[in-house]
Design a protein around this motif. Structure first.
Motif, PDB file in Angstrom:
ATOM      1  N   ILE A  53       0.357  -1.375  -0.614  1.00 17.87           N
ATOM      2  CA  ILE A  53       0.310  -0.058  -0.373  1.00 17.87           C
ATOM      3  C   ILE A  53       1.149   1.362  -0.011  1.00 17.87           C
ATOM      4  CG2 ILE A  53      -1.858  -1.120   1.070  1.00 17.87           C
ATOM      5  CD1 ILE A  53      -1.383   0.626   3.768  1.00 17.87           C
ATOM      6  N   ARG A  54       2.256   0.900  -0.252  1.00 20.13           N
ATOM      7  CA  ARG A  54       2.614   2.571  -0.086  1.00 20.13           C
ATOM      8  C   ARG A  54       2.926   3.128  -1.472  1.00 20.13           C
ATOM      9  NH1 ARG A  54       9.448   0.538  -0.474  1.00 20.13           N
ATOM     10  NH2 ARG A  54       7.604  -1.528  -1.598  1.00 20.13           N
ATOM     11  N   THR A  55       3.763   4.510  -1.137  1.00 17.37           N
ATOM     12  CA  THR A  55       2.978   5.224  -2.694  1.00 17.37           C
ATOM     13  C   THR A  55       3.755   5.222  -3.853  1.00 17.37           C
ATOM     14  OG1 THR A  55       4.609   6.676  -2.461  1.00 17.37           O
ATOM     15  CG2 THR A  55       2.594   7.190  -1.463  1.00 17.37           C
ATOM     16  N   SER A  56       3.927   5.257  -5.080  1.00 12.87           N
ATOM     17  CA  SER A  56       5.124   5.132  -5.848  1.00 12.87           C
ATOM     18  C   SER A  56       6.600   5.860  -6.263  1.00 12.87           C
ATOM     19  CB  SER A  56       4.393   6.149  -7.120  1.00 12.87           C
ATOM     20  OG  SER A  56       5.668   5.990  -8.619  1.00 12.87           O
ATOM     21  N   PRO A  57       6.869   7.023  -5.160  1.00 11.18           N
ATOM     22  CA  PRO A  57       8.685   7.063  -4.507  1.00 11.18           C
ATOM     23  C   PRO A  57       8.718   5.280  -3.980  1.00 11.18           C
ATOM     24  CG  PRO A  57       6.836   8.829  -4.549  1.00 11.18           C
ATOM     25  CD  PRO A  57       5.715   7.494  -4.673  1.00 11.18           C
ATOM     26  N   GLU A  58       8.274   5.369  -3.235  1.00 12.60           N
ATOM     27  CA  GLU A  58       8.339   3.944  -2.461  1.00 12.60           C
ATOM     28  C   GLU A  58       8.487   3.283  -2.925  1.00 12.60           C
ATOM     29  OE1 GLU A  58       6.813   4.837   2.033  1.00 12.60           O
ATOM     30  OE2 GLU A  58       5.075   4.767   0.691  1.00 12.60           O
ATOM     31  N   TRP A  59       7.937   2.997  -3.508  1.00 11.89           N
ATOM     32  CA  TRP A  59       8.391   1.483  -4.423  1.00 11.89           C
ATOM     33  C   TRP A  59       9.058   1.003  -5.135  1.00 11.89           C
ATOM     34  CZ3 TRP A  59       2.968   1.587  -6.183  1.00 11.89           C
ATOM     35  CH2 TRP A  59       1.339   1.623  -5.546  1.00 11.89           C
ATOM     36  N   GLN A  60       9.882   2.409  -5.853  1.00 13.01           N
ATOM     37  CA  GLN A  60      10.509   3.197  -6.885  1.00 13.01           C
ATOM     38  C   GLN A  60      11.923   2.624  -6.199  1.00 13.01           C
ATOM     39  OE1 GLN A  60       9.173   6.483  -9.022  1.00 13.01           O
ATOM     40  NE2 GLN A  60       7.984   5.630 -10.570  1.00 13.01           N
ATOM     41  N   GLU A 138      16.544  -8.505   6.372  1.00 15.46           N
ATOM     42  CA  GLU A 138      16.745  -9.675   5.728  1.00 15.46           C
ATOM     43  C   GLU A 138      16.767 -10.218   4.862  1.00 15.46           C
ATOM     44  OE1 GLU A 138      13.238 -11.847   7.765  1.00 15.46           O
ATOM     45  OE2 GLU A 138      13.171 -10.347   9.640  1.00 15.46           O
ATOM     46  N   GLY A 139      17.624  -8.848   4.080  1.00  6.15           N
ATOM     47  CA  GLY A 139      18.111  -9.914   2.690  1.00  6.15           C
ATOM     48  C   GLY A 139      16.855 -10.717   2.196  1.00  6.15           C
ATOM     49  N   ARG A 140      16.258 -10.431   2.228  1.00  2.00           N
ATOM     50  CA  ARG A 140      14.541 -11.348   1.653  1.00  2.00           C
ATOM     51  C   ARG A 140      14.616 -10.694   0.012  1.00  2.00           C
ATOM     52  NH1 ARG A 140      12.399 -14.866   4.565  1.00  2.00           N
ATOM     53  NH2 ARG A 140      13.033 -14.900   7.059  1.00  2.00           N
ATOM     54  N   PRO A 141      14.033 -11.198  -1.067  1.00  2.00           N
ATOM     55  CA  PRO A 141      14.368 -11.117  -2.035  1.00  2.00           C
ATOM     56  C   PRO A 141      13.017  -9.730  -2.477  1.00  2.00           C
ATOM     57  CG  PRO A 141      13.454 -13.569  -2.204  1.00  2.00           C
ATOM     58  CD  PRO A 141      13.712 -12.844  -0.632  1.00  2.00           C
ATOM     59  N   MET A 142      13.914  -8.900  -3.216  1.00  2.00           N
ATOM     60  CA  MET A 142      12.760  -7.725  -3.841  1.00  2.00           C
ATOM     61  C   MET A 142      13.100  -7.654  -4.544  1.00  2.00           C
ATOM     62  SD  MET A 142      12.571  -6.097  -0.521  1.00  2.00           S
ATOM     63  CE  MET A 142      12.550  -4.039  -0.719  1.00  2.00           C
ATOM     64  N   VAL A 143      12.277  -7.221  -5.872  1.00  2.00           N
ATOM     65  CA  VAL A 143      12.247  -6.624  -7.564  1.00  2.00           C
ATOM     66  C   VAL A 143      12.137  -5.465  -7.294  1.00  2.00           C
ATOM     67  CG1 VAL A 143      11.298  -9.130  -7.634  1.00  2.00           C
ATOM     68  CG2 VAL A 143       9.541  -7.258  -7.828  1.00  2.00           C
ATOM     69  N   SER A 144      11.873  -5.183  -8.611  1.00  2.00           N
ATOM     70  CA  SER A 144      12.387  -3.804  -9.081  1.00  2.00           C
ATOM     71  C   SER A 144      10.341  -3.472  -9.214  1.00  2.00           C
ATOM     72  CB  SER A 144      12.991  -3.305 -10.536  1.00  2.00           C
ATOM     73  OG  SER A 144      12.231  -2.042 -10.829  1.00  2.00           O
TER      74      SER A 144
END
Length: 158
Positions: A53-60, A138-144
């Protein structure tokens, strides 16, 4: 005497109806569960949808949990449109289904979880305690977020 009996019967009936209403209200509420990143990973892998539910700038800025649905609840000014948000969320998870919500730190989703519990009829709402910050720490997987963001912008569902 007859009026006394009727008065007592009325009070008993009224108390019974009141108790039934209270029990129904508790039964209609969703089960809100605070989870950590490990539980998020397990639940998401089992198919429970994740709404970020974050904002676009946060996702980016940080990226997103793989497979997350991007659906801002509070905009950059702290404003929300719960009716529109809920309509879009219903396309991701139906009210009777479990749902995971994540934000930056878990604060916004705590508020949203209450909304989903009290007004939207979701069976189980998982709130990610400490949000994406804990997931990333925790170094869990993140994607763009770029592909998901482009897709939801095109469909006007962010």
């Amino acid at each position: 005497m007859r009026n006394d009996i009727l008065s007592k019967w009325y009070l008993v009936r009224r108390a019974f109806v009141g108790c039934c209403c209270v029990m129904a209200a508790f039964a209609a509420r969703a089960d809100i569960v605070d989870i950590d990143s490990g539980e998020l990973a397990k639940l998401a892998a089992s198919g429970v949808p994740v709404i970020d539910i974050r904002t676009s700038p946060e996702w980016q800025e940080t990226g997103i949990v793989p497979g997350s649905h991007l659906l801002t609840f509070f905009d950059e000014h702290g404003k929300a449109d719960p009716a529109v948000w809920l309509q879009r969320a219903n396309a991701i998870a139906k009210p009777g289904d479990p749902l995971i919500v994540i934000c930056r730190s878990g604060n916004r989703t705590k508020v949203l979880s209450q909304f989903l519990s009290q007004r939207a009829g979701y069976a189980k709402v998982y709130n990610v305690r400490n949000g994406i910050l804990a997931w990333a720490k925790e170094g869990r997987p993140m994607v763009s977020a770029a592909p998901a963001l482009a897709s939801c912008r095109a469909a006007r569902t962010c």
